[in-house]
Write a protein that holds these residues in place. Structure first.
Motif, PDB file in Angstrom:
ATOM      1  N   SER B  26       0.830  -1.212   0.000  1.00 18.67           N
ATOM      2  CA  SER B  26       0.000   0.000   0.000  1.00 18.67           C
ATOM      3  C   SER B  26       0.862   1.259   0.000  1.00 18.67           C
ATOM      4  CB  SER B  26      -0.920   0.005   1.231  1.00 18.67           C
ATOM      5  OG  SER B  26      -1.778  -1.103   1.202  1.00 18.67           O
ATOM      6  N   VAL B  27       1.930   1.244   0.789  1.00 18.28           N
ATOM      7  CA  VAL B  27       2.820   2.412   0.824  1.00 18.28           C
ATOM      8  C   VAL B  27       3.505   2.584  -0.532  1.00 18.28           C
ATOM      9  CG1 VAL B  27       4.878   3.419   1.880  1.00 18.28           C
ATOM     10  CG2 VAL B  27       3.185   2.290   3.323  1.00 18.28           C
ATOM     11  N   ALA B  30       1.143   4.017  -2.938  1.00 14.34           N
ATOM     12  CA  ALA B  30       0.840   5.416  -2.626  1.00 14.34           C
ATOM     13  C   ALA B  30       1.940   6.362  -3.086  1.00 14.34           C
ATOM     14  CB  ALA B  30       0.605   5.574  -1.127  1.00 14.34           C
ATOM     15  N   ALA B 118       4.962   4.902   6.892  1.00 11.99           N
ATOM     16  CA  ALA B 118       5.205   5.373   5.525  1.00 11.99           C
ATOM     17  C   ALA B 118       6.481   6.205   5.492  1.00 11.99           C
ATOM     18  CB  ALA B 118       4.011   6.201   5.049  1.00 11.99           C
TER      19      ALA B 118
END
Lengths: 160, 177
Positions: B26-27, B30, B118
């Motif tokens: 997900s990071v 992103a 993150a």
């Protein structure tokens, strides 16, 4: 190559054509987006950690009912607690990471697991459960601090 | 340009816990990485590297049958390694200095303690790309230079006083360490 020789090598840099990054690195807006994505996963985390807590409780109960294989079950407790330790802080539950770290450290040191160790393991599992049930995000404020101090005191007693 | 553009980057995430894997993926998504492959242990990752050819590997420590340290060792000095130079970021809940040193000694570029954020993950990626270190080949080590700072050392300097060797491509087989 002799034992004493050291050679420097500049690796082939195929990345130059694939990645561009300014000297400041990832810009704040992108970083904020990445942090928002993690925050959006908090709901998923609460589901995952429910499974971890259920599995922790199961491993504890097996350790109690099957003392001849207690070490195996305690190893499983360590494995699950280690995952809890690694995840909590990522999703805003730093207190889960703190308590699971205590549990891992304590379990690592157990040589002959007796009733006193099992009682302290149970206290940690209950504390982890409390944090999630009460949604004690972050370090849990005063209640979290009190919880941690209580666990430290109990660990101190069995460590003597 | 300002910031980071990793749209053409190929990343490989090696993690046996699907929750951690989702978090890392997900990071990466992103921050703009579009090509992300996943493997659940070191052996599967080594096999996958033959076809995926990642530009960056993010690997967990504790996995079975092959853990992250053994994986990194195989990437750096294994006879069948598809790319001994690929940047490796290791993720682990184990942060004891001896374990971090063990990761460093098999040629891991960066180490990241769980729980990750993150900010920390992007900082490690930045370090790999903005501050790449030359590789060192010694009798018992092959990997990124472990001396991040140029500080005077006690005793005899064992390093050769030479310009770095620049390899145009992947290791020729007869020069593999």
């Amino acid at each position: 190559m002799s034992d004493d020789e050291v050679e420097f090598i500049t690796p082939p840099n195929k990345l130059q054509s694939k990645v561009t990054m300014s000297a400041g690195g990832v810009d704040p807006a992108t970083l904020a987006r990445a942090e928002a994505v993690i925050a959006s996963l908090q709901g998923n985390y609460l589901q995952w950690v429910e499974d971890d807590l259920t599995n922790l409780q199961g491993a504890y109960e097996r350790a109690m009912s099957d003392p001849s294989n207690r070490r195996v079950h305690i190893s499983e407790i360590f494995r699950i607690a280690h995952d809890v330790k690694g995840q909590g802080g990522s999703f805003g539950y730093q207190l889960m990471t703190v308590i699971a770290t205590y549990l891992c450290r304590m379990v690592e040191k157990i040589e002959n697991p007796g009733p006193e160790h099992m009682a302290v393991i149970k206290l940690h599992i209950d504390a982890l459960r409390l944090v999630i049930t009460q949604r004690m995000e972050g370090t849990g404020g005063a209640a979290g601090e009190s919880l941690v101090k209580g666990l430290e005191a109990v660990i101190g007693k069995i460590s003597r | 340009m300002i910031g980071f553009d990793g749209a053409a980057l190929k990343a490989l995430v090696v993690e046996d816990n699907p929750n951690f894997s989702l978090l890392i993926r997900s990071v990466l998504l992103a921050i703009g990485v579009r090509s992300i492959e996943e493997a659940t242990d070191g052996a599967a990752a080594l096999n996958g590297m033959k076809t995926v050819t990642p530009d960056l590997v993010i690997v967990d420590w504790r996995m079975v049958p092959m853990n992250g340290v053994d994986f990194a060792k195989q990437v750096r000095v294994g006879p069948d390694s598809p790319n001994p130079f690929v940047p490796i970021i290791m993720v682990s809940g184990y942060t004891e200095p001896s374990l971090v040193a063990a990761a460093r000694d098999v040629g891991v570029n960066e180490f990241m303690a769980k729980p990750i954020s993150a900010r920390i993950l992007t900082a490690r990626i930045e370090s790999v790309f903005l501050r790449p270190r030359p590789f060192v080949r010694a009798h018992s080590y092959f990997g990124p230079d472990r001396r991040r700072k140029r500080v005077p050392r006690a005793g005899e300097e064992r390093r050769l006083q030479q310009e770095p060797v620049i390899y145009p491509g992947i290791f020729p087989m007869n020069t593999r360490p």
